[in-house]
Design an enzyme around this catalytic site. Sequence first.
Site, short mmCIF file in Angstrom:
data_model
loop_
_atom_site.label_atom_id
_atom_site.label_comp_id
_atom_site.label_asym_id
_atom_site.label_seq_id
_atom_site.Cartn_x
_atom_site.Cartn_y
_atom_site.Cartn_z
N TYR A 103 -23.88 35.67 -57.54
CA TYR A 103 -22.94 34.63 -57.96
C TYR A 103 -21.50 35.15 -57.86
CZ TYR A 103 -27.02 32.19 -59.97
OH TYR A 103 -28.23 31.56 -60.15
N PRO A 148 -30.94 21.81 -64.67
CA PRO A 148 -31.68 20.87 -65.52
C PRO A 148 -30.98 19.53 -65.68
CG PRO A 148 -30.54 22.47 -66.88
CD PRO A 148 -30.35 22.91 -65.45
N1 LIG Z 1 -32.52 30.67 -59.62
C1 LIG Z 1 -31.84 29.92 -58.79
O1 LIG Z 1 -32.05 29.95 -57.59
C2 LIG Z 1 -30.80 28.99 -59.33
C3 LIG Z 1 -30.28 27.96 -58.52
C4 LIG Z 1 -29.31 27.11 -59.07
C5 LIG Z 1 -28.88 27.32 -60.38
N2 LIG Z 1 -29.39 28.34 -61.12
C6 LIG Z 1 -28.95 28.58 -62.51
O2 LIG Z 1 -29.05 27.36 -63.24
C7 LIG Z 1 -27.81 27.08 -63.87
C8 LIG Z 1 -27.60 25.58 -64.00
O3 LIG Z 1 -27.73 24.95 -62.75
P1 LIG Z 1 -26.56 24.14 -62.08
O4 LIG Z 1 -25.25 24.60 -62.61
O5 LIG Z 1 -26.82 24.18 -60.62
O6 LIG Z 1 -26.87 22.63 -62.47
P2 LIG Z 1 -26.79 21.73 -63.80
O7 LIG Z 1 -26.70 22.58 -65.01
O8 LIG Z 1 -27.92 20.79 -63.67
O9 LIG Z 1 -25.45 20.90 -63.57
C9 LIG Z 1 -24.19 21.48 -63.46
C10 LIG Z 1 -23.22 20.38 -63.10
O10 LIG Z 1 -23.21 19.40 -64.13
C11 LIG Z 1 -21.91 19.27 -64.69
N3 LIG Z 1 -22.11 19.16 -66.16
C12 LIG Z 1 -22.70 20.06 -66.97
N4 LIG Z 1 -22.77 19.61 -68.23
C13 LIG Z 1 -22.22 18.39 -68.23
C14 LIG Z 1 -22.01 17.40 -69.22
N5 LIG Z 1 -22.39 17.60 -70.48
N6 LIG Z 1 -21.40 16.23 -68.86
C15 LIG Z 1 -21.03 16.01 -67.58
N7 LIG Z 1 -21.19 16.90 -66.59
C16 LIG Z 1 -21.79 18.09 -66.91
C17 LIG Z 1 -21.15 20.49 -64.28
O11 LIG Z 1 -19.79 20.19 -64.04
P3 LIG Z 1 -18.59 20.87 -64.89
O12 LIG Z 1 -18.64 22.32 -64.64
O13 LIG Z 1 -17.39 20.21 -64.29
O14 LIG Z 1 -18.83 20.47 -66.31
C18 LIG Z 1 -21.81 20.85 -62.94
O15 LIG Z 1 -21.22 20.10 -61.90
C19 LIG Z 1 -26.79 27.79 -62.98
O16 LIG Z 1 -25.60 28.05 -63.70
C20 LIG Z 1 -27.52 29.05 -62.61
O17 LIG Z 1 -27.38 30.00 -63.65
C21 LIG Z 1 -30.35 29.17 -60.61
#
Ligand SMILES: NC(=O)c1ccc[n+]([C@@H]2O[C@H](COP(=O)([O-])OP(=O)(O)OC[C@H]3O[C@@H](n4cnc5c(N)ncnc54)[C@H](OP(=O)(O)O)[C@@H]3O)[C@@H](O)[C@H]2O)c1
Length: 312
Positions: A41, A187
């Site tokens: 990352y 999620p």
């Molecule tokens: N193992 C893997 O291959 C893998 C792959 C992908 C992700 N991950 C891990 O999973 C974590 C989470 O996944 P992700 O960040 O892809 O997706 P996510 O948590 O499903 O969604 C993140 C997105 O949602 C927005 N968001 C978050 N909370 C919100 C809220 N309460 N209201 C409105 N918008 C909101 C964020 O924007 P803002 O920042 O503008 O709030 C961002 O654009 C990552 O940080 C990483 O650590 C792991």
Amino acid sequence: MGFGCMGLSQAYGPADEDASVAAIRTALDAGVTLLDTAMSYGGGHNERLVGRAIAGRRDEVVVATKFGIVRGDRGVSLDAHPDRVAGYCDASLKRLGVDVIDLYYLHRVDPEVPLADTIGAMAALVEAGKVRHLGLSEVSPAQIDAARAVHPIAAVEFEWSLSWREPEDDVVPAARAAGAGLVPYSPLGRGLLTGKLPAGPFAPGDFRAADGRFAPDALDRNLTLVAELTRIAGRLGVTTGQLALAWLLARGPDVVPIPGTRNHARVTENAAAAGIALAEDDLTALAAAAPREAWTGDRRSFAAHGTTRTTG
Ligand SMILES: NC(=O)c1ccc[n+]([C@@H]2O[C@H](COP(=O)([O-])OP(=O)(O)OC[C@H]3O[C@@H](n4cnc5c(N)ncnc54)[C@H](OP(=O)(O)O)[C@@H]3O)[C@@H](O)[C@H]2O)c1
């Protein structure tokens, strides 16, 4: 509820460094005890951020990081060769500023290397006291079985949300059979399930621009379902995103979602979803309003851009 740190260094557009450190600390203040990061990352940037944030608070947090995706000047590649695992681990320990990594994931299986050899090298890190537990990310049931034959697997991380439910057919039962905890990533459906996507085109560097679920036609259909979720959330007095997180938590006590955000208020909002218990009636209403088969678009559309195996 965990906190996913990826978006503080990549994938959703720019983030301010000091605000990111403060966001992680806000998560800890809100009761989050699992921080999810990876060596890839931001090419090490994210682990350094986590290190800054947890300085003086190490005992409050389970630090989970990953190796296996290498992000460098020449792009992104996979490497889980057993000869290099210890070096990757040492570099992560240094960036994080910790003596031991609580949960060390193989981020992606390296097709050039027998999985058992990679896991063997990871097991040596446990013996050496540099790592407490081993995890797997984006694996098949067969890979879970091959890995656990070498060393116990504490957690399996994979994409899982109301809008992406394929793992329920195979990875979820396989991980449970292995006695592993389930860590759903993205999620919130990469923001879709919050009902608060940014207006207009995605910012430069936002990986949703290449995700089939956010292509205009698919997005229109998916937002119709999100509107249904928002209606149910309103009736329950929670936000749409909290409803999506509570739905995952209702799948079992072994499920720890890791939502990510750069926004302080949202850190607290997401963490508070841990206190929401959905009743059977609510789950039935959700299943009827946004059934699994109704969501449109395939995350594998990333493949067309050559990044499927390296995303996140
Ligand atoms: N193992 C893997 O291959 C893998 C792959 C992908 C992700 N991950 C891990 O999973 C974590 C989470 O996944 P992700 O960040 O892809 O997706 P996510 O948590 O499903 O969604 C993140 C997105 O949602 C927005 N968001 C978050 N909370 C919100 C809220 N309460 N209201 C409105 N918008 C909101 C964020 O924007 P803002 O920042 O503008 O709030 C961002 O654009 C990552 O940080 C990483 O650590 C792991």
